[in-house]
Scaffold this motif. Structure first.
Motif, mmCIF file in Angstrom:
data_model
loop_
_atom_site.group_PDB
_atom_site.id
_atom_site.type_symbol
_atom_site.label_atom_id
_atom_site.label_comp_id
_atom_site.label_asym_id
_atom_site.label_seq_id
_atom_site.Cartn_x
_atom_site.Cartn_y
_atom_site.Cartn_z
ATOM 1 N N GLU A 95 0.819 -1.219 0.000
ATOM 2 C CA GLU A 95 0.000 0.000 0.000
ATOM 3 C C GLU A 95 0.848 1.262 0.000
ATOM 4 O OE1 GLU A 95 -2.808 -0.240 3.302
ATOM 5 O OE2 GLU A 95 -4.398 -0.454 1.805
ATOM 6 N N ASN A 96 2.074 1.153 0.511
ATOM 7 C CA ASN A 96 2.971 2.304 0.627
ATOM 8 C C ASN A 96 4.293 2.006 -0.074
ATOM 9 O OD1 ASN A 96 1.507 4.109 2.866
ATOM 10 N ND2 ASN A 96 1.363 1.963 3.503
ATOM 11 N N SER A 97 4.199 1.481 -1.294
ATOM 12 C CA SER A 97 5.395 0.966 -1.963
ATOM 13 C C SER A 97 6.443 2.046 -2.234
ATOM 14 C CB SER A 97 5.014 0.257 -3.269
ATOM 15 O OG SER A 97 4.325 1.138 -4.144
ATOM 16 N N GLN A 98 6.012 3.239 -2.624
ATOM 17 C CA GLN A 98 6.983 4.306 -2.895
ATOM 18 C C GLN A 98 7.673 4.768 -1.616
ATOM 19 O OE1 GLN A 98 5.502 7.597 -5.186
ATOM 20 N NE2 GLN A 98 5.537 6.426 -7.084
ATOM 21 N N LEU A 99 6.899 4.920 -0.566
ATOM 22 C CA LEU A 99 7.482 5.327 0.714
ATOM 23 C C LEU A 99 8.428 4.255 1.232
ATOM 24 C CD1 LEU A 99 7.695 7.258 3.108
ATOM 25 C CD2 LEU A 99 5.640 6.187 4.070
ATOM 26 N N ALA A 100 8.025 2.984 1.143
ATOM 27 C CA ALA A 100 8.880 1.882 1.600
ATOM 28 C C ALA A 100 10.189 1.868 0.824
ATOM 29 C CB ALA A 100 8.152 0.550 1.445
ATOM 30 N N SER A 101 10.109 2.060 -0.481
ATOM 31 C CA SER A 101 11.303 2.069 -1.324
ATOM 32 C C SER A 101 12.273 3.171 -0.894
ATOM 33 C CB SER A 101 10.897 2.264 -2.786
ATOM 34 O OG SER A 101 12.036 2.323 -3.620
ATOM 35 N N PHE A 102 11.742 4.356 -0.665
ATOM 36 C CA PHE A 102 12.588 5.474 -0.251
ATOM 37 C C PHE A 102 13.181 5.247 1.139
ATOM 38 C CE2 PHE A 102 12.646 9.470 2.240
ATOM 39 C CZ PHE A 102 13.803 9.998 1.709
ATOM 40 N N ILE A 103 12.346 4.826 2.074
ATOM 41 C CA ILE A 103 12.799 4.625 3.453
ATOM 42 C C ILE A 103 13.917 3.590 3.508
ATOM 43 C CG2 ILE A 103 12.137 3.692 5.712
ATOM 44 C CD1 ILE A 103 11.176 6.544 5.316
ATOM 45 N N TYR A 104 13.749 2.475 2.819
ATOM 46 C CA TYR A 104 14.760 1.421 2.877
ATOM 47 C C TYR A 104 16.063 1.846 2.215
ATOM 48 C CZ TYR A 104 11.328 -1.782 4.819
ATOM 49 O OH TYR A 104 10.403 -2.389 5.636
ATOM 50 N N ARG A 105 15.976 2.664 1.187
ATOM 51 C CA ARG A 105 17.217 3.204 0.601
ATOM 52 C C ARG A 105 17.932 4.087 1.609
ATOM 53 N NH1 ARG A 105 14.643 4.684 -4.175
ATOM 54 N NH2 ARG A 105 15.075 6.881 -3.770
ATOM 55 N N PRO A 176 5.449 -4.535 -7.409
ATOM 56 C CA PRO A 176 5.113 -4.753 -6.001
ATOM 57 C C PRO A 176 3.891 -4.003 -5.490
ATOM 58 C CG PRO A 176 7.473 -4.403 -6.255
ATOM 59 C CD PRO A 176 6.842 -4.062 -7.573
ATOM 60 N N ASN A 177 3.417 -3.013 -6.222
ATOM 61 C CA ASN A 177 2.240 -2.268 -5.766
ATOM 62 C C ASN A 177 0.934 -2.914 -6.244
ATOM 63 O OD1 ASN A 177 3.011 -1.465 -8.443
ATOM 64 N ND2 ASN A 177 1.492 0.168 -8.321
ATOM 65 N N GLU A 178 1.023 -3.983 -7.022
ATOM 66 C CA GLU A 178 -0.184 -4.606 -7.564
ATOM 67 C C GLU A 178 -0.697 -5.714 -6.658
ATOM 68 O OE1 GLU A 178 0.653 -5.896 -11.536
ATOM 69 O OE2 GLU A 178 0.533 -3.858 -12.363
ATOM 70 N N GLN A 179 -2.013 -5.883 -6.661
ATOM 71 C CA GLN A 179 -2.653 -6.874 -5.793
ATOM 72 C C GLN A 179 -2.201 -8.291 -6.116
ATOM 73 O OE1 GLN A 179 -6.943 -6.822 -5.884
ATOM 74 N NE2 GLN A 179 -7.124 -7.948 -3.971
ATOM 75 N N PHE A 180 -1.983 -8.564 -7.402
ATOM 76 C CA PHE A 180 -1.539 -9.907 -7.794
ATOM 77 C C PHE A 180 -0.210 -10.251 -7.127
ATOM 78 C CE2 PHE A 180 1.127 -12.585 -10.527
ATOM 79 C CZ PHE A 180 0.342 -13.728 -10.595
ATOM 80 N N PHE A 181 0.714 -9.289 -7.125
ATOM 81 C CA PHE A 181 2.012 -9.529 -6.479
ATOM 82 C C PHE A 181 1.816 -9.854 -5.011
ATOM 83 C CE2 PHE A 181 5.236 -7.804 -3.651
ATOM 84 C CZ PHE A 181 6.335 -8.565 -4.016
ATOM 85 N N GLU A 182 1.012 -9.066 -4.320
ATOM 86 C CA GLU A 182 0.801 -9.279 -2.885
ATOM 87 C C GLU A 182 0.255 -10.678 -2.614
ATOM 88 O OE1 GLU A 182 -1.777 -7.475 0.896
ATOM 89 O OE2 GLU A 182 -1.597 -6.312 -0.963
#
Length: 210
Positions: A95-105, A176-182
């Motif tokens: 649900e927060n894929s962009q934020l997660a990507s930035f935070i982990y970097r 990773p932001n798509e429901q199928f991936f989850e």
């Protein structure tokens, strides 16, 4: 001042920090994308550093809350608890894929803020994961393993798709932001728990319950 200006600023900052990097993003860029003036950003966050700190806090407050809520089901069993925890955390990341990507970097860098996040939030994360694994060993649900290595493996599985979103999209064609991936990836995470951790007794018990 826009009613939802704070939310608009946060969304713009996450988008720009993730695409241009923190140092490559200016307050003017954020203001332009959010369609507010710089004074509005100063009102809500003081400056760019304050906005960065808010992003970290916003992410990890929710992250730890998900862990705490999942841990409340520990009396149902360590496996049940860990599966709920991984499901809730994966959903939060998606649900927060962009934020997660930035935070982990950003978490890969050595900074005062990262050290504070580790001492404030990541020690809590370690506490909950360690308690789940210890309960699993105690109740003979999990085969004995090194807890630090289990935490390393589980965190690696949860974080990798969001630390490497460009690789996921451009090389693997996975989004990773798509429901199928989850849905698909959650099955794989639960399979890791079943095959890596659970004893034969636990698997038989789960089969009976199903």
């Amino acid at each position: 001042m826009k009613k939802n200006s704070k939310e608009a600023i946060l969304k713009a900052a996450i988008l720009l920090f993730n695409s241009k990097g923190y140092t490559g993003t200016s307050i003017r860029d954020i203001a332009s994308t959010a369609k507010v003036n710089s004074a509005t950003i100063a009102y809500h966050f003081e400056n760019k550093a304050g906005l960065l700190e808010y992003c970290f806090t916003y992410f990890f407050e929710q992250y730890i809350k998900k862990m705490e809520e999942a841990y409340s089901s520990i009396e149902k069993g360590a496996m049940v608890c860990l599966k709920r925890m991984t499901a809730d955390l994966l959903h939060f990341h998606c649900e927060n894929s962009q934020l997660a990507s930035f935070i982990y970097r950003e978490m890969s860098l050595d900074s005062q803020m990262v050290r504070e996040i580790m001492s404030t939030y990541l020690l809590k994360e370690k506490y909950y994961l360690q308690k789940v694994f210890e309960r699993g060993f105690e109740w003979n649900e999990f085969r004995p393993h090194s807890i630090p290595y289990l935490i390393t493996q589980l965190k690696g599985l949860l974080m990798m798709p969001f630390m490497n979103t460009h690789y996921m999209r451009e090389v693997l064609y996975v989004f990773p932001n798509e429901q199928f991936f989850e849905q698909k990836y959650l099955k794989d995470l639960h399979m890791w728990i079943d095959k890596m951790l659970c004893t034969d007794i636990t698997r038989k018990r789960e089969a009976v319950l199903k």
